[in-house]
Design a protein around this motif. Structure first.
Motif, mmCIF file in Angstrom:
data_model
loop_
_atom_site.group_PDB
_atom_site.id
_atom_site.type_symbol
_atom_site.label_atom_id
_atom_site.label_comp_id
_atom_site.label_asym_id
_atom_site.label_seq_id
_atom_site.Cartn_x
_atom_site.Cartn_y
_atom_site.Cartn_z
ATOM 1 N N HIS A 25 9.629 -27.215 -31.199
ATOM 2 C CA HIS A 25 10.111 -28.240 -30.229
ATOM 3 C C HIS A 25 10.928 -27.530 -29.012
ATOM 4 O O HIS A 25 11.783 -26.633 -29.456
ATOM 5 C CB HIS A 25 10.917 -29.340 -30.862
ATOM 6 N N ARG A 26 10.882 -27.892 -27.840
ATOM 7 C CA ARG A 26 11.561 -27.338 -26.854
ATOM 8 C C ARG A 26 12.375 -28.154 -25.928
ATOM 9 O O ARG A 26 13.482 -27.801 -25.188
ATOM 10 C CB ARG A 26 10.571 -26.251 -26.056
ATOM 11 N N ARG A 27 12.195 -29.538 -25.799
ATOM 12 C CA ARG A 27 12.752 -30.470 -25.156
ATOM 13 C C ARG A 27 13.483 -31.338 -26.077
ATOM 14 O O ARG A 27 12.985 -32.337 -26.437
ATOM 15 C CB ARG A 27 11.782 -30.994 -23.881
ATOM 16 N N LEU A 51 24.543 -23.473 -26.705
ATOM 17 C CA LEU A 51 24.255 -22.040 -27.267
ATOM 18 C C LEU A 51 23.016 -21.902 -27.908
ATOM 19 O O LEU A 51 22.348 -20.553 -28.013
ATOM 20 C CB LEU A 51 25.562 -21.641 -28.246
ATOM 21 N N ALA A 52 22.414 -22.818 -28.680
ATOM 22 C CA ALA A 52 21.090 -22.770 -29.585
ATOM 23 C C ALA A 52 20.033 -22.461 -28.386
ATOM 24 O O ALA A 52 19.311 -21.745 -28.561
ATOM 25 C CB ALA A 52 20.901 -23.921 -30.020
ATOM 26 N N LEU A 53 20.267 -23.319 -27.298
ATOM 27 C CA LEU A 53 19.090 -23.069 -26.345
ATOM 28 C C LEU A 53 19.167 -21.742 -25.475
ATOM 29 O O LEU A 53 18.140 -21.067 -25.436
ATOM 30 C CB LEU A 53 19.218 -24.369 -25.123
ATOM 31 N N GLN A 54 20.662 -21.424 -25.184
ATOM 32 C CA GLN A 54 20.781 -19.988 -24.840
ATOM 33 C C GLN A 54 20.056 -18.846 -25.704
ATOM 34 O O GLN A 54 19.656 -18.089 -25.256
ATOM 35 C CB GLN A 54 22.139 -19.858 -24.552
ATOM 36 N N ASP A 55 20.215 -19.023 -27.158
ATOM 37 C CA ASP A 55 19.613 -18.185 -28.117
ATOM 38 C C ASP A 55 18.247 -17.985 -27.947
ATOM 39 O O ASP A 55 17.845 -17.027 -28.211
ATOM 40 C CB ASP A 55 20.054 -18.570 -29.304
ATOM 41 N N TYR A 56 17.497 -19.063 -27.426
ATOM 42 C CA TYR A 56 16.021 -18.880 -27.360
ATOM 43 C C TYR A 56 15.600 -18.788 -25.897
ATOM 44 O O TYR A 56 14.411 -18.735 -25.594
ATOM 45 C CB TYR A 56 15.642 -20.377 -27.940
ATOM 46 N N LEU A 58 16.253 -20.783 -23.179
ATOM 47 C CA LEU A 58 15.925 -21.983 -22.639
ATOM 48 C C LEU A 58 17.027 -22.449 -21.893
ATOM 49 O O LEU A 58 18.113 -22.351 -22.075
ATOM 50 C CB LEU A 58 15.280 -22.792 -23.861
ATOM 51 N N PRO A 59 16.866 -23.420 -20.841
ATOM 52 C CA PRO A 59 17.612 -23.976 -19.957
ATOM 53 C C PRO A 59 18.355 -25.089 -20.587
ATOM 54 O O PRO A 59 17.395 -25.573 -21.253
ATOM 55 C CB PRO A 59 16.762 -24.257 -18.596
ATOM 56 N N CYS A 60 19.247 -25.634 -20.285
ATOM 57 C CA CYS A 60 20.142 -26.602 -20.666
ATOM 58 C C CYS A 60 19.809 -27.719 -19.404
ATOM 59 O O CYS A 60 20.664 -27.707 -18.643
ATOM 60 C CB CYS A 60 21.501 -26.448 -20.831
#
Length: 93
Positions: A25-27, A51-56, A58-60
């Motif tokens: 899942h991405r959104r 931070l989890a989004l940044q790890d992958y 992905l933008p917030c």
């Protein structure tokens, strides 16, 4: 001696969001109560989400951070974009 128990809100949120990302899942939307933005646990959980989004890599996206009293309110707040949401993280105790 005084005993206490504390929660690692950043680590818990980060781990949870990473698990959902691992599932593909991405959104992932974040839903929080209107008054919660003033509480440290909310700030910490939102940081774990970011931070989890940044790890992958992905933008917030701000449209995925929704103040709401309920999941239904979050869907209403998301408007047409809510159909693009793969999951919801309720950042509440």
């Amino acid at each position: 001696a005084i005993s206490s128990v504390d929660t690692d809100n950043i680590g818990a949120a980060r781990g949870l969001i990473r698990r959902v990302l691992d599932l593909g899942h991405r959104r992932i939307a974040v839903v929080y109560g209107h008054c919660e933005a003033d509480y440290l646990y909310w700030v910490e959980r939102l940081e774990g989400y970011r931070l989890a989004l940044q790890d992958y890599g992905l933008p917030c996206d701000s449209w995925l951070i929704l103040p709401a009293a309920s999941h239904a309110d979050a869907v209403d707040a998301g408007g047409q974009d809510s159909a693009r949401v793969a999951g919801t993280f309720a950042a509440r105790i």
